[in-house]
Scaffold this active site. Structure first.
Site, mmCIF file in Angstrom:
data_model
loop_
_atom_site.group_PDB
_atom_site.id
_atom_site.type_symbol
_atom_site.label_atom_id
_atom_site.label_comp_id
_atom_site.label_asym_id
_atom_site.label_seq_id
_atom_site.Cartn_x
_atom_site.Cartn_y
_atom_site.Cartn_z
ATOM 1 N N CYS A 71 0.870 -1.167 0.000
ATOM 2 C CA CYS A 71 0.000 0.000 0.000
ATOM 3 C C CYS A 71 0.909 1.220 0.000
ATOM 4 O O CYS A 71 1.676 1.429 0.961
ATOM 5 C CB CYS A 71 -0.859 -0.025 1.262
ATOM 6 S SG CYS A 71 -1.920 1.413 1.457
ATOM 7 N N CYS A 178 -0.537 3.511 -6.548
ATOM 8 C CA CYS A 178 -1.530 2.954 -5.621
ATOM 9 C C CYS A 178 -1.824 1.552 -6.126
ATOM 10 O O CYS A 178 -2.109 1.368 -7.317
ATOM 11 C CB CYS A 178 -2.801 3.803 -5.632
ATOM 12 S SG CYS A 178 -4.184 3.043 -4.739
HETATM 13 N N1 DGL Z 1 -3.949 0.601 -2.197
HETATM 14 C C1 DGL Z 1 -3.573 1.741 -1.432
HETATM 15 C C2 DGL Z 1 -2.293 2.357 -1.985
HETATM 16 O O1 DGL Z 1 -1.493 1.678 -2.616
HETATM 17 C C3 DGL Z 1 -4.575 2.857 -1.200
HETATM 18 C C4 DGL Z 1 -6.014 2.568 -1.054
HETATM 19 C C5 DGL Z 1 -6.720 3.437 -0.031
HETATM 20 O O2 DGL Z 1 -6.970 4.625 -0.288
HETATM 21 O O3 DGL Z 1 -7.019 2.870 1.016
HETATM 22 O O4 DGL Z 1 -2.041 3.510 -1.764
#
Ligand code: DGL
Length: 221
Positions: A71, A178
């Site tokens: 993340c 993301c």
């Molecule tokens: N998948 C997460 C990232 O790589 C973000 C998702 C969220 O906003 O919770 O930043």
């Protein structure tokens, strides 16, 4: 058995875990998310740390050989504090691939698609100063994307407008900052066309894990 933990706030972790399963077929991949509390992408660093810390407890209890913070939002806002709190855990973070993008670009213009909290983070700002001080970095508004992907409504994302904006700047590299956006990589590539590279970090994470597992003598033959 060697274990790799993978954490994301939601569905982003699955795309990374699937790739790691292919790269490390003899390693157990343990995936956790925090879909109840996502999106993380507009939160403050202290909130992101608290949520991440809570969500990774099962991975710490499982004594994973490494934990991938799959993340960008949690890595850029919380990994320093996680490493401080759990100094004996091998954390591997995922952050926007500004460095490879800076080496690849010919036009000197790259785009980073990421959440607002990633873009605001000190860590991302430092990466930009370090690797992109001579480049133009375009950061279109993607603030609703992760939530829509999480609830299975990615059709509602206006990829066309976002990429049209980016192409107006003669961007030749797009960084997926993301992990949720990995799920719409095909659409982004199609809109961007054949002359624009779209980068995502799963293979780089695989290489980093490979060296950590080797170093600790836990990479299965
Ligand atoms: N998948 C997460 C990232 O790589 C973000 C998702 C969220 O906003 O919770 O930043």
């Amino acid at each position: 058995m060697t274990k790799i933990g993978v954490f994301d706030s939601g569905r982003g972790g699955k795309s990374v875990a699937d790739r790691l399963t292919k790269l490390f077929p003899k390693v157990e991949i343990v995936l956790v998310d925090d879909s109840e509390n996502m999106p993380y992408g507009s939160g403050r660093p202290s909130e992101i740390f608290t949520k991440t810390d809570h969500a990774i407890q099962p991975l710490l209890e499982a004594e994973c050989d490494a934990i991938v913070i799959a993340c960008n939002t949690a890595t850029t806002n919380a990994i320093v504090d996680l490493r401080k709190k759990y100094p004996s855990t091998n954390f591997v973070g995922i952050e926007p691939m500004i460095k490879p993008a800076s080496k690849m670009t010919r036009t000197g213009v790259v785009a980073v698609l990421a959440t607002p909290s990633t873009l605001k983070s000190h860590r991302y700002q430092r990466l930009k100063r370090q690797w992109a001080s001579r480049l133009t970095v375009v950061e279109p508004d993607c603030s609703q994307w992760a939530r829509l992907i999480e609830i299975g409504e990615s059709k509602r994302i206006d990829v066309h407008s976002a990429i049209r904006e980016v192409k107006r700047w003669e961007v030749d590299v797009i960084v997926l900052g993301c992990t949720h956006y990995h799920h719409i990589k095909g659409r982004i590539e199609k809109e961007a066309g054949p002359h624009v590279r779209v980068l995502e970090p799963s293979d780089a994470i695989g290489a980093r894990l490979d060296s950590i597992l080797r170093l600790n003598s836990v990479l299965p033959e």
